[in-house]
Design an enzyme around this catalytic site. Structure first.
Site, PDB file in Angstrom:
ATOM      1  N   LYS A   8       0.864  -1.189   0.000  1.00  0.00           N
ATOM      2  CA  LYS A   8       0.000   0.000   0.000  1.00  0.00           C
ATOM      3  C   LYS A   8       0.889   1.224   0.000  1.00  0.00           C
ATOM      4  CE  LYS A   8      -4.481   0.699   0.231  1.00  0.00           C
ATOM      5  NZ  LYS A   8      -5.472  -0.264  -0.256  1.00  0.00           N
TER       6      LYS A   8
HETATM    7  N1  GLU Z   1      -7.096   0.019  -3.492  1.00  0.00           N
HETATM    8  C1  GLU Z   1      -7.808  -1.167  -3.831  1.00  0.00           C
HETATM    9  C2  GLU Z   1      -7.892  -2.112  -2.652  1.00  0.00           C
HETATM   10  O1  GLU Z   1      -7.742  -1.712  -1.518  1.00  0.00           O
HETATM   11  C3  GLU Z   1      -7.268  -1.839  -5.085  1.00  0.00           C
HETATM   12  C4  GLU Z   1      -5.850  -2.272  -5.044  1.00  0.00           C
HETATM   13  C5  GLU Z   1      -5.329  -2.766  -6.385  1.00  0.00           C
HETATM   14  O2  GLU Z   1      -6.075  -2.867  -7.331  1.00  0.00           O
HETATM   15  O3  GLU Z   1      -4.131  -3.031  -6.435  1.00  0.00           O
HETATM   16  O4  GLU Z   1      -8.178  -3.262  -2.805  1.00  0.00           O
END
Ligand code: GLU
Length: 416
Positions: free
Chosen positions: A107
């Site tokens: 993240k």
């Molecule tokens: N931000 C989204 C999540 O928390 C998508 C992450 C992604 O597609 O890599 O799942």
């Protein structure tokens, strides 16, 4: 670490610890699956429109890449500090493992309120951040995506900056605009995924009929797509809300009409098709299904006792606190956990990444059909595990994910 961040990290760690205990995994392996592999913190000076220089702080937490490259969104939010980013990175590892796609978890975050910045300030900040983390990301290393406060435009800027350094690289991020190699259906996918598993879970419950009534808290990207998909599949969406408050209609809201009204610049509270309710009243309305689709920590020990829904589908990441989860369990309210309910986003990110690598484009119908198939398998496996072992859907989801990750770590021989 402030309260909310600590609670988030504790929530995920508690789920992993419980899975480790139930699966009989050794303590040293537990440490391997909890600790983030690598974390980067970057200072990001930006010349603001008023001429002053402001230094922002950005992070990328790469939790685990045993099952595939690190994968996860980038959040622009005032609360997106290192601890917050770390907690969300860990969730991504288990989310990808649960739906069995070849990614690890990561993240990113910048501590900023993007609404306070002009477009020029935002693009400068995004480029700085990309330069700051460019050496730790890569198509086979770590692939960012949108999250709260970021969108397809942000991904386009990251792709542009990364490509300026490394050459044309569309696969460096997912959730891009379709014009730049983004996948059809990516923006709707987290919400569609939540509605798909929500519908399946409702069908498995004896006390919910064929046409469930649904409350959606948070009408952003996830909540609005979930509402549309619920309606498409025959459910009745009776209440929705955004930051300004909510609207309720016990015979079902006209979601298509609401979307047209909002697109025309209307404020949700002024939509004529429903009566006004506050965000806290909304959570306790009468309905079969409640979808918290905004932000973490919305269902707490304060309000969990008053929730009337029989099923909660966690569209947001960690909307339920650990204490609230226990109250809901005592009250026999079923919860489809975030790592399953909102996995649709990363699933279509996987499709986008695969399309970019193959230089090939899928039709929307194919994206949606494959999404439906992966979400359905993820749900069925989780539900079957919960029934066989007599555990909640959340425990089942974590047990499956932790087991998959542990086996992959053993096979790769890290601990030999
Ligand atoms: N931000 C989204 C999540 O928390 C998508 C992450 C992604 O597609 O890599 O799942």
């Amino acid at each position: 670490m402030v309260g909310q961040d600590l609670q988030m990290l504790e929530g995920t760690v508690a789920c992993v610890n419980a899975a480790v205990a139930e699966l009989g995994i050794r303590d040293d392996m537990r440490d391997v699956i909890i600790e983030p592999w690598r974390e980067l913190s970057v200072a990001l000076p930006v010349r603001m429109d008023d001429g002053a220089v402001k230094v922002f702080h950005g992070y990328r937490s790469q939790h685990n890449a045993t099952r595939g490259p690190f994968k996860g969104g980038i959040r622009f939010h005032p609360a997106a500090d290192q601890a917050h980013t770390r907690a969300l990175a860990m969730l991504m590892t288990f989310k990808s493992a649960l739906v069995d796609i070849p990614f690890g978890g990561a993240k990113g975050g910048i501590q900023v309120d993007p609404r306070q910045l002009s477009e020029r300030e935002l693009i400068t900040l995004t480029r700085r951040y990309t330069r700051g983390i460019n050496h730790v990301i890569g198509v086979s290393r770590d692939i960012p995506a949108p999250d709260l406060g970021t969108n397809a435009q942000t991904m386009a800027w990251i792709m542009d900056e990364y490509s300026a350094i490394h050459g044309y690289t569309p696969g460096i991020v997912t959730g891009k605009p379709v014009e730049l190699g983004g996948s059809e259906g990516r923006s709707e996918s987290p919400g569609r995924g939540a509605a798909i598993v929500g519908r399946l879970a409702a069908q498995d419950m004896d006390n919910i009929g064929d046409s469930p009534t649904v409350i959606v808290q948070g009408y952003g990207q996830v909540g609005s797509s979930a509402a549309r998909k619920f309606v498409e599949d025959g459910a009745l969406v009776v209440a929705v809300s955004d930051v300004s408050g909510g609207i309720y209609n016990s015979s079902g809201l006209d979601i298509a009409g609401l979307d047209r009204f909002l697109a025309g610049g209307g404020a949700m509270a002024e939509f004529a098709g429903g009566e006004r309710v506050s965000n806290s009243e909304l959570l306790e309305l009468q309905a079969d299904v409640l979808v918290p689709a905004a932000i973490e920590g919305v269902i707490t020990s304060e309000n969990a006792g008053g929730i009337k829904a029989k099923l909660i589908v966690e569209g947001a990441n960690q909307p339920t606190t650990v204490a609230a989860d226990m109250i809901l369990a005592e009250r026999s309210v079923a919860v489809v956990p975030d790592i399953l309910a909102n996995a649709g986003g990363v699933v279509v990110s996987y499709f986008e990444w695969a399309q970019n690598i193959q230089r090939f484009k899928w039709e929307l119908t194919r994206v949606n059909a494959e999404l439906e198939s992966i979400m359905t398998s993820g749900y069925r496996a989780t539900y079957a595990y919960s029934q066989t072992h007599g555990v909640s859907l959340r425990s089942a989801a974590y047990n499956i994910a932790v087991d998959r990750l542990t086996k992959a770590i053993e096979l790769r021989g890290f601990l030999k």
